[in-house]
Design an enzyme around this catalytic site. Sequence first.
Site, short mmCIF file in Angstrom:
data_model
loop_
_atom_site.label_atom_id
_atom_site.label_comp_id
_atom_site.label_asym_id
_atom_site.label_seq_id
_atom_site.Cartn_x
_atom_site.Cartn_y
_atom_site.Cartn_z
N ASP A 54 -4.53 0.39 11.42
CA ASP A 54 -4.04 1.10 10.24
C ASP A 54 -5.15 1.00 9.20
O ASP A 54 -5.35 -0.06 8.60
CB ASP A 54 -2.73 0.51 9.71
CG ASP A 54 -2.22 1.29 8.49
OD1 ASP A 54 -2.88 2.29 8.10
OD2 ASP A 54 -1.17 0.92 7.94
N GLU A 109 1.47 -9.96 6.48
CA GLU A 109 2.23 -9.60 7.68
C GLU A 109 2.04 -10.62 8.80
O GLU A 109 2.32 -10.33 9.96
CB GLU A 109 1.87 -8.18 8.12
CG GLU A 109 2.23 -7.17 7.04
CD GLU A 109 2.12 -5.72 7.49
OE1 GLU A 109 1.56 -5.47 8.57
OE2 GLU A 109 2.59 -4.86 6.75
N LYS A 115 6.44 -1.02 14.73
CA LYS A 115 5.40 -1.82 14.10
C LYS A 115 6.10 -2.81 13.18
O LYS A 115 6.78 -2.41 12.24
CB LYS A 115 4.49 -0.87 13.31
CG LYS A 115 3.42 -1.54 12.52
CD LYS A 115 2.42 -0.53 11.94
CE LYS A 115 2.53 -0.47 10.44
NZ LYS A 115 1.33 0.01 9.75
N HIS A 123 8.18 -1.50 9.74
CA HIS A 123 8.53 -2.42 8.66
C HIS A 123 7.70 -2.09 7.41
O HIS A 123 6.91 -1.15 7.43
CB HIS A 123 8.22 -3.86 9.11
CG HIS A 123 6.75 -4.12 9.25
ND1 HIS A 123 6.20 -5.37 9.18
CD2 HIS A 123 5.70 -3.27 9.44
CE1 HIS A 123 4.88 -5.30 9.32
NE2 HIS A 123 4.55 -4.04 9.48
N ARG A 124 7.88 -2.88 6.34
CA ARG A 124 6.98 -2.85 5.18
C ARG A 124 6.29 -4.21 5.07
O ARG A 124 6.75 -5.17 5.68
CB ARG A 124 7.76 -2.57 3.88
CG ARG A 124 8.49 -1.25 3.79
CD ARG A 124 7.66 -0.02 4.04
NE ARG A 124 6.44 0.16 3.28
CZ ARG A 124 6.22 1.12 2.38
NH1 ARG A 124 7.19 1.98 2.11
NH2 ARG A 124 5.05 1.24 1.78
N SER A 125 5.25 -4.28 4.25
CA SER A 125 4.57 -5.58 4.13
C SER A 125 5.47 -6.61 3.42
O SER A 125 5.38 -7.80 3.69
CB SER A 125 3.24 -5.43 3.42
OG SER A 125 3.38 -4.71 2.22
N LYS A 158 9.35 5.02 7.90
CA LYS A 158 9.80 3.91 7.07
C LYS A 158 11.00 4.38 6.25
O LYS A 158 10.89 5.31 5.45
CB LYS A 158 8.69 3.50 6.10
CG LYS A 158 7.47 2.84 6.75
CD LYS A 158 6.32 2.81 5.75
CE LYS A 158 5.18 1.92 6.17
NZ LYS A 158 3.99 2.14 5.32
N HIS A 185 -3.23 -6.28 2.08
CA HIS A 185 -2.34 -7.33 2.59
C HIS A 185 -3.01 -8.69 2.71
O HIS A 185 -2.42 -9.64 3.20
CB HIS A 185 -1.81 -6.94 3.98
CG HIS A 185 -0.95 -5.72 3.95
ND1 HIS A 185 -0.61 -5.01 5.07
CD2 HIS A 185 -0.36 -5.07 2.91
CE1 HIS A 185 0.14 -3.98 4.73
NE2 HIS A 185 0.32 -3.99 3.43
N ASP A 187 1.04 8.02 7.81
CA ASP A 187 1.98 7.14 7.10
C ASP A 187 2.07 7.62 5.65
O ASP A 187 2.98 8.38 5.29
CB ASP A 187 1.48 5.69 7.22
CG ASP A 187 2.25 4.71 6.33
OD1 ASP A 187 3.34 5.06 5.85
OD2 ASP A 187 1.76 3.59 6.12
N GLN A 194 -6.82 -2.12 6.89
CA GLN A 194 -5.67 -2.96 6.53
C GLN A 194 -5.05 -3.73 7.70
O GLN A 194 -4.62 -4.86 7.55
CB GLN A 194 -4.61 -2.07 5.87
CG GLN A 194 -3.34 -2.75 5.43
CD GLN A 194 -2.40 -1.76 4.76
OE1 GLN A 194 -2.57 -1.40 3.62
NE2 GLN A 194 -1.38 -1.31 5.50
N GLU A 195 -5.00 -3.08 8.89
CA GLU A 195 -4.30 -3.73 10.00
C GLU A 195 -5.03 -3.54 11.32
O GLU A 195 -5.40 -2.42 11.68
CB GLU A 195 -2.89 -3.14 10.14
CG GLU A 195 -2.05 -3.39 8.90
CD GLU A 195 -0.75 -2.58 8.86
OE1 GLU A 195 -0.25 -2.21 9.93
OE2 GLU A 195 -0.26 -2.33 7.75
N SER A 200 0.87 -1.18 0.00
CA SER A 200 0.00 0.00 0.00
C SER A 200 0.91 1.23 0.00
O SER A 200 1.01 1.96 0.97
CB SER A 200 -0.93 -0.01 1.21
OG SER A 200 -0.19 0.01 2.40
N GLU A 203 -3.98 4.92 12.34
CA GLU A 203 -3.03 5.32 11.29
C GLU A 203 -3.79 5.51 9.97
O GLU A 203 -4.71 4.73 9.66
CB GLU A 203 -1.99 4.20 11.16
CG GLU A 203 -0.93 4.43 10.10
CD GLU A 203 0.01 3.21 10.00
OE1 GLU A 203 0.20 2.50 11.00
OE2 GLU A 203 0.53 2.98 8.90
#
Length: 426
Positions: free
Chosen positions: A243, A206, A389, A366-368, A338, A156, A313, A164-165, A43, A286
């Site tokens: 997120d 993730e 995260k 991190h990234r996915s 990031k 994801h 983000d 998303q999260e 994303s 987020e």
Amino acid sequence: MMNEIININSFEILDSRGVPTIFTEVVLENGIKGSASVPSGASTGIHEALELRDKDLNRYKGNGVLNNVKVINSMIFDAIAGIDARRQKDIDKILLDLDGTINKKKLGANTILSVSLAVAKAAANYEKKELYKYLGGTLSYLLPIPLVNIINGGAHANNNLDIQEYMITPIGAKTFQEAIRWCSEIFYNLKDLLKKNNYSTSVGDEGGFASNFKNNEEPIKYLLKAIKMTKLNPERDVMISLDVAATEFYANKKYKISSEDKSFTNLDMSEYLLKLKNKFPIFSIEDGMAEDDWEGWSHLSNSITDNTLIVGDDLFVTNKKRLLKGITRKAANSILIKLNQIGSLTETLETIDLAKRYNYETIISHRSGETEDAFIADLAVATNSMFIKSGSVTRSERLSKYNRLLILESSDKNLVYSGLVYNEKI
Ligand code: 2PG
Ligand code: MG
């Protein structure tokens, strides 16, 4: 001098999604080395520095990075050969000048970052220091609170969740070790709950569960049940972080919540999030608004006035200029960091510094698409960031960061879990 860069070896490797990424090793005069590999997002924000790929459709669907590797081994090596690896700022400046564009589109942010991080690691090794000590000095003392993503949605996962999260946030733990143990126990209680209700327990990018749910609220209810099953308190011990990644479902000034068949203006969206916040113990939100909906962001920040973290983000993309704009507009109170959004260590540290000057919380992320590289764990400690995260508590590319922090906690008695500091602060 023994600390000069005498060689660089860069390679094409694969990330956690099986997509090519860059691994770079920097070698110093005395044989000491440092290496780093770069992560990759799904994303991705439109304002991020550019991730350059070969675009040769005969290899890895165009995602190869052989050109990046070639540039590092030749042009970049020529430019930084013979320089003391401890001159991080100068080296990053040379890399930026070599690229010469605003969004690093000539060499690629992924190319530059792999060298920038490998240089830092080689310098730390040369100084015989742990990376966090080398970067942060003696004033680094915080082990971050992990935001642990145990239900995956959006880009994801192949399920129906718009958000998303769904993360658990162990603010009440006394140590990082206790925080991670709680998260793992909650993860397995959640797994039992999902199984019992005939929900899928397959996982997303993730490492969080990627089941289908009735709506965007139901996962929160499951998390709260799992927290209680673990005999923990959802207000005091473990809160929920989201997120929303709203950019992903924003078009024509509307937020399209597909799973609930709703289409929202930014005012409706803000109301929707406020309601969620008032109903559940939500610690942070987020990307509750899209990356360029500054009006929506200000509205959200004005309507949620307690100490909930409003985290940018895609909005800030670890970019000082965008962060400054957000500070002026009171768009948020926290920033996700990031490294590959901006593309060099020096710029990342400058953004963290700016955030701290304006009392923004920093969440190192991190990234996915990840690798086993744990650089962000050290970065979080070095910069006294209160949060990290790194996805779920399963899958080694996620765990490499949490495990590094577990080891640091055991080996450096001066480090304190951020939960203790956070609870003192509020
Ligand atoms: C995010 C990240 C990491 P991606 O949106 O915060 O969880 O996802 O790397 O896909 O941008
Ligand atoms: Mg995000």
